[in-house]
Design a protein around this motif. Structure first.
Motif, PDB file in Angstrom:
ATOM      1  N   PHE A  37       4.482   9.016  -0.554  1.00 39.11           N
ATOM      2  CA  PHE A  37       4.321  10.466  -0.590  1.00 39.11           C
ATOM      3  C   PHE A  37       3.201  10.924   0.344  1.00 39.11           C
ATOM      4  O   PHE A  37       3.364  11.879   1.099  1.00 39.11           O
ATOM      5  CB  PHE A  37       4.040  10.910  -2.030  1.00 39.11           C
ATOM      6  N   VAL A  38       2.074  10.209   0.326  1.00 43.79           N
ATOM      7  CA  VAL A  38       0.943  10.566   1.183  1.00 43.79           C
ATOM      8  C   VAL A  38       1.315  10.400   2.656  1.00 43.79           C
ATOM      9  O   VAL A  38       0.994  11.257   3.491  1.00 43.79           O
ATOM     10  CB  VAL A  38      -0.298   9.720   0.810  1.00 43.79           C
ATOM     11  N   VAL A  39       2.007   9.320   2.990  1.00 46.86           N
ATOM     12  CA  VAL A  39       2.413   9.090   4.380  1.00 46.86           C
ATOM     13  C   VAL A  39       3.379  10.174   4.838  1.00 46.86           C
ATOM     14  O   VAL A  39       3.268  10.680   5.965  1.00 46.86           O
ATOM     15  CB  VAL A  39       3.043   7.682   4.529  1.00 46.86           C
ATOM     16  N   MET A  40       4.318  10.570   3.974  1.00 46.67           N
ATOM     17  CA  MET A  40       5.260  11.629   4.339  1.00 46.67           C
ATOM     18  C   MET A  40       4.542  12.950   4.582  1.00 46.67           C
ATOM     19  O   MET A  40       4.893  13.684   5.511  1.00 46.67           O
ATOM     20  CB  MET A  40       6.316  11.801   3.240  1.00 46.67           C
ATOM     21  N   ILE A  41       3.544  13.255   3.768  1.00 46.21           N
ATOM     22  CA  ILE A  41       2.795  14.498   3.956  1.00 46.21           C
ATOM     23  C   ILE A  41       2.067  14.484   5.294  1.00 46.21           C
ATOM     24  O   ILE A  41       2.065  15.483   6.023  1.00 46.21           O
ATOM     25  CB  ILE A  41       1.810  14.717   2.787  1.00 46.21           C
ATOM     26  N   ILE A  71       5.054   2.823  -8.917  1.00 45.76           N
ATOM     27  CA  ILE A  71       4.244   4.043  -8.928  1.00 45.76           C
ATOM     28  C   ILE A  71       3.287   4.047  -7.747  1.00 45.76           C
ATOM     29  O   ILE A  71       3.151   5.058  -7.041  1.00 45.76           O
ATOM     30  CB  ILE A  71       3.485   4.175 -10.267  1.00 45.76           C
ATOM     31  N   VAL A  72       2.638   2.931  -7.486  1.00 42.12           N
ATOM     32  CA  VAL A  72       1.703   2.840  -6.361  1.00 42.12           C
ATOM     33  C   VAL A  72       2.439   3.038  -5.035  1.00 42.12           C
ATOM     34  O   VAL A  72       1.992   3.798  -4.167  1.00 42.12           O
ATOM     35  CB  VAL A  72       0.954   1.490  -6.385  1.00 42.12           C
ATOM     36  N   VAL A  73       3.582   2.369  -4.885  1.00 42.00           N
ATOM     37  CA  VAL A  73       4.365   2.513  -3.652  1.00 42.00           C
ATOM     38  C   VAL A  73       4.833   3.956  -3.494  1.00 42.00           C
ATOM     39  O   VAL A  73       4.808   4.507  -2.387  1.00 42.00           O
ATOM     40  CB  VAL A  73       5.554   1.528  -3.658  1.00 42.00           C
ATOM     41  N   GLY A  74       5.227   4.595  -4.564  1.00 37.48           N
ATOM     42  CA  GLY A  74       5.658   5.988  -4.497  1.00 37.48           C
ATOM     43  C   GLY A  74       4.544   6.919  -4.049  1.00 37.48           C
ATOM     44  O   GLY A  74       4.767   7.811  -3.231  1.00 37.48           O
ATOM     45  N   PHE A 122       6.469  -4.202 -12.471  1.00 35.52           N
ATOM     46  CA  PHE A 122       7.284  -3.556 -11.444  1.00 35.52           C
ATOM     47  C   PHE A 122       7.185  -2.041 -11.532  1.00 35.52           C
ATOM     48  O   PHE A 122       7.209  -1.352 -10.510  1.00 35.52           O
ATOM     49  CB  PHE A 122       8.735  -4.014 -11.534  1.00 35.52           C
ATOM     50  N   ILE A 123       7.065  -1.512 -12.727  1.00 33.51           N
ATOM     51  CA  ILE A 123       6.875  -0.063 -12.875  1.00 33.51           C
ATOM     52  C   ILE A 123       5.548   0.351 -12.236  1.00 33.51           C
ATOM     53  O   ILE A 123       5.483   1.341 -11.500  1.00 33.51           O
ATOM     54  CB  ILE A 123       6.925   0.354 -14.353  1.00 33.51           C
ATOM     55  N   LEU A 124       4.498  -0.406 -12.490  1.00 38.42           N
ATOM     56  CA  LEU A 124       3.185  -0.098 -11.907  1.00 38.42           C
ATOM     57  C   LEU A 124       3.230  -0.175 -10.385  1.00 38.42           C
ATOM     58  O   LEU A 124       2.726   0.726  -9.695  1.00 38.42           O
ATOM     59  CB  LEU A 124       2.133  -1.070 -12.454  1.00 38.42           C
TER      60      LEU A 124
END
Length: 61
Positions: free
Chosen positions: A35-39, A28-31, A23-25
């Motif tokens: 982030f890229v989509v928000m940019i 991280i991928v979802v984050g 779930f941590i991995l």
């Protein structure tokens, strides 16, 4: 009691730890993707604002 604690040589604690790290991995991928989509969205928004400002400047001249 022992049968509930171990299944096929894997302990329940090991399985819980593996799920936790999985779930941590995934988070991280979802984050990173978020982030890229928000940019990209912010860049599009800034381009639209810039175009509107350019139109206002042209109208004033």
């Amino acid at each position: 009691m022992f049968l509930l604690a171990a299944t096929g040589g894997l302990n329940v604690g090991d399985m819980i730890a593996q799920l936790f790290f999985f779930f941590i991995l995934i988070s991280i991928v979802v984050g990173i993707v978020t982030f890229v989509v928000m940019i990209k969205q912010r860049k599009k928004q800034l381009n639209r604002i810039e175009e509107k400002l350019d139109q206002l400047i042209r109208r004033e001249k």
